[in-house]
Design a protein around this motif. Structure first.
Motif, PDB file in Angstrom:
ATOM      1  N   SER A   1      28.875  33.787  41.167  1.00 45.38           N
ATOM      2  CA  SER A   1      29.340  35.292  41.385  1.00 45.38           C
ATOM      3  C   SER A   1      30.491  34.908  41.385  1.00 45.38           C
ATOM      4  CB  SER A   1      28.898  36.007  42.396  1.00 45.38           C
ATOM      5  OG  SER A   1      29.796  37.356  42.910  1.00 45.38           O
ATOM      6  N   PRO A   2      31.416  35.654  39.692  1.00 47.08           N
ATOM      7  CA  PRO A   2      32.917  34.894  39.589  1.00 47.08           C
ATOM      8  C   PRO A   2      33.374  35.752  40.232  1.00 47.08           C
ATOM      9  CG  PRO A   2      31.788  36.011  38.126  1.00 47.08           C
ATOM     10  CD  PRO A   2      30.664  35.603  39.085  1.00 47.08           C
ATOM     11  N   GLY A   3      33.640  36.483  41.317  1.00 48.43           N
ATOM     12  CA  GLY A   3      34.555  37.240  42.393  1.00 48.43           C
ATOM     13  C   GLY A   3      35.698  38.142  40.408  1.00 48.43           C
ATOM     14  N   TRP A   4      36.754  38.356  41.091  1.00 48.06           N
ATOM     15  CA  TRP A   4      37.618  39.119  39.791  1.00 48.06           C
ATOM     16  C   TRP A   4      38.356  38.098  39.074  1.00 48.06           C
ATOM     17  CZ3 TRP A   4      38.345  43.696  39.284  1.00 48.06           C
ATOM     18  CH2 TRP A   4      37.573  44.648  39.839  1.00 48.06           C
ATOM     19  N   VAL A   5      38.558  37.669  38.103  1.00 45.41           N
ATOM     20  CA  VAL A   5      39.021  36.857  36.984  1.00 45.41           C
ATOM     21  C   VAL A   5      40.420  37.777  37.238  1.00 45.41           C
ATOM     22  CG1 VAL A   5      38.476  35.740  35.151  1.00 45.41           C
ATOM     23  CG2 VAL A   5      36.680  36.462  36.281  1.00 45.41           C
ATOM     24  N   ARG A   6      41.225  35.855  37.224  1.00 42.21           N
ATOM     25  CA  ARG A   6      42.856  36.492  37.153  1.00 42.21           C
ATOM     26  C   ARG A   6      43.079  37.358  35.952  1.00 42.21           C
ATOM     27  NH1 ARG A   6      46.292  31.176  38.887  1.00 42.21           N
ATOM     28  NH2 ARG A   6      44.851  32.136  41.067  1.00 42.21           N
ATOM     29  N   GLU A   7      42.780  36.242  34.272  1.00 37.31           N
ATOM     30  CA  GLU A   7      43.183  37.288  33.310  1.00 37.31           C
ATOM     31  C   GLU A   7      42.797  38.429  33.314  1.00 37.31           C
ATOM     32  OE1 GLU A   7      42.470  32.782  33.358  1.00 37.31           O
ATOM     33  OE2 GLU A   7      41.777  34.335  34.325  1.00 37.31           O
ATOM     34  N   SER A   8      41.747  38.865  33.896  1.00 41.66           N
ATOM     35  CA  SER A   8      40.871  40.351  33.698  1.00 41.66           C
ATOM     36  C   SER A   8      41.861  41.474  34.427  1.00 41.66           C
ATOM     37  CB  SER A   8      39.762  40.471  34.572  1.00 41.66           C
ATOM     38  OG  SER A   8      38.706  39.666  33.557  1.00 41.66           O
ATOM     39  N   LEU A   9      42.600  41.295  35.876  1.00 47.12           N
ATOM     40  CA  LEU A   9      43.297  41.207  36.348  1.00 47.12           C
ATOM     41  C   LEU A   9      44.606  41.451  35.826  1.00 47.12           C
ATOM     42  CD1 LEU A   9      42.024  39.684  39.908  1.00 47.12           C
ATOM     43  CD2 LEU A   9      42.619  42.161  39.594  1.00 47.12           C
ATOM     44  N   GLU A  10      45.174  40.992  34.985  1.00 44.46           N
ATOM     45  CA  GLU A  10      46.343  40.958  34.715  1.00 44.46           C
ATOM     46  C   GLU A  10      45.962  41.696  33.491  1.00 44.46           C
ATOM     47  OE1 GLU A  10      46.781  36.507  33.395  1.00 44.46           O
ATOM     48  OE2 GLU A  10      47.803  36.237  35.025  1.00 44.46           O
ATOM     49  N   ARG A  11      45.042  42.574  33.105  1.00 44.42           N
ATOM     50  CA  ARG A  11      44.672  43.422  31.740  1.00 44.42           C
ATOM     51  C   ARG A  11      44.493  44.510  32.871  1.00 44.42           C
ATOM     52  NH1 ARG A  11      41.811  39.408  29.336  1.00 44.42           N
ATOM     53  NH2 ARG A  11      39.891  40.086  30.388  1.00 44.42           N
ATOM     54  N   MET A  12      44.840  44.753  34.140  1.00 47.34           N
ATOM     55  CA  MET A  12      44.830  45.749  35.086  1.00 47.34           C
ATOM     56  C   MET A  12      46.046  46.748  34.049  1.00 47.34           C
ATOM     57  SD  MET A  12      41.635  45.570  37.771  1.00 47.34           S
ATOM     58  CE  MET A  12      40.113  45.125  37.340  1.00 47.34           C
ATOM     59  N   ASN A  13      46.762  47.440  34.368  1.00 51.80           N
ATOM     60  CA  ASN A  13      47.549  48.765  34.841  1.00 51.80           C
ATOM     61  C   ASN A  13      48.420  48.359  37.041  1.00 51.80           C
ATOM     62  OD1 ASN A  13      47.206  50.918  35.769  1.00 51.80           O
ATOM     63  ND2 ASN A  13      46.475  51.362  33.528  1.00 51.80           N
ATOM     64  N   SER A  14      49.494  48.773  36.814  1.00 47.19           N
ATOM     65  CA  SER A  14      49.737  47.932  38.208  1.00 47.19           C
ATOM     66  C   SER A  14      48.499  49.463  39.424  1.00 47.19           C
ATOM     67  CB  SER A  14      50.995  49.467  39.091  1.00 47.19           C
ATOM     68  OG  SER A  14      51.377  50.127  38.469  1.00 47.19           O
TER      69      SER A  14
END
Length: 227
Positions: free
Chosen positions: A166-179
């Motif tokens: 269960s990987p949870g939020w992956v940092r690289e994926s979060l960084e691709r989201m806008n604010s």
């Protein structure tokens, strides 16, 4: 002496099939395994070894091509957030097809192609202690996967193990989201876990002795508190 040493290392190399190898997590898993000198077979919807978990014939063909293996890792599968106000029964059916049934079909077929003592590691998405709006379909399918793994693990033959990450939020994926996206999801202060660190959980599942467990990256719990 050097030749003997090299032969010993080659003989000990294990073959791992990684499905979803071109995704953020999948690519990190491939890299982590290759760092440890595993022989990695990378499979995805495109590439030399093609597979679509919603198409059973592609799963069957893949196993014919790869032959006997020591481990299977599945990082494929996605989900979407659906608000309750527009939720329908079809959304749950689609969630099952996308995330659950393909991985179950993969496991059923993988057992016959694994060497004794091999392992299967699949992926869920239970990432919250506190669920966010729109996550009901994800909770439904991912808890189903977790329960399936716990139930089926004791029945697997020849010392084969199965676990779920269960990987949870992956940092690289979060960084691709806008604010705006992060604010909507309540993730302003969530840093996520780096894909490389998530990948270590898959390596742990392959090399360890755990059976029927749901494994989370070590630093994921901080983010679940939504500090």
């Amino acid at each position: 002496m050097n030749n003997q040493h090299m032969y010993s290392e080659t003989k000990a190399t294990k073959k791992v099939l990684v499905i979803g190898a071109t995704g953020t997590i999948g690519a990190a898993v491939v890299h982590a395994l290759e760092e440890k000198n595993y022989e990695v077979i990378s499979a995805s919807r495109n590439g030399e070894f093609q597979v679509d978990l919603e198409n059973l014939s592609t799963i069957n063909k893949l196993f014919v091509l790869v032959g006997k293996i020591d481990a299977v890792v599945v990082t494929a599968g996605s989900g979407k957030l659906i608000p309750f106000s527009i939720l329908s029964e079809d959304d749950f059916i689609d969630g099952l097809k996308d995330k659950v049934l393909g991985q179950v079909a993969l496991l059923l077929r993988a057992v016959d192609h694994l060497n004794d003592g091999g392992s299967i590691t699949i992926t869920s998405g239970n990432m919250f202690e506190n669920f966010i709006p729109g996550s009901s379909v994800g909770a439904f399918v991912n808890n189903g996967l977790d329960g399936f793994v716990r139930a089926v693990a004791p029945e697997l033959p020849r010392g084969i193990r199965v676990n779920i990450i269960s990987p949870g939020w992956v940092r690289e994926s979060l960084e691709r989201m806008n604010s705006e996206e992060r604010t909507t999801l309540g993730l302003e202060n969530v840093t996520g876990t780096a894909a490389y660190d998530v990948a270590q959980s898959y390596v742990q599942a392959i090399e360890g002795t755990m059976q029927g467990q749901t494994i989370r990256p070590l630093n994921q719990l901080e983010d679940e508190l939504f500090k």
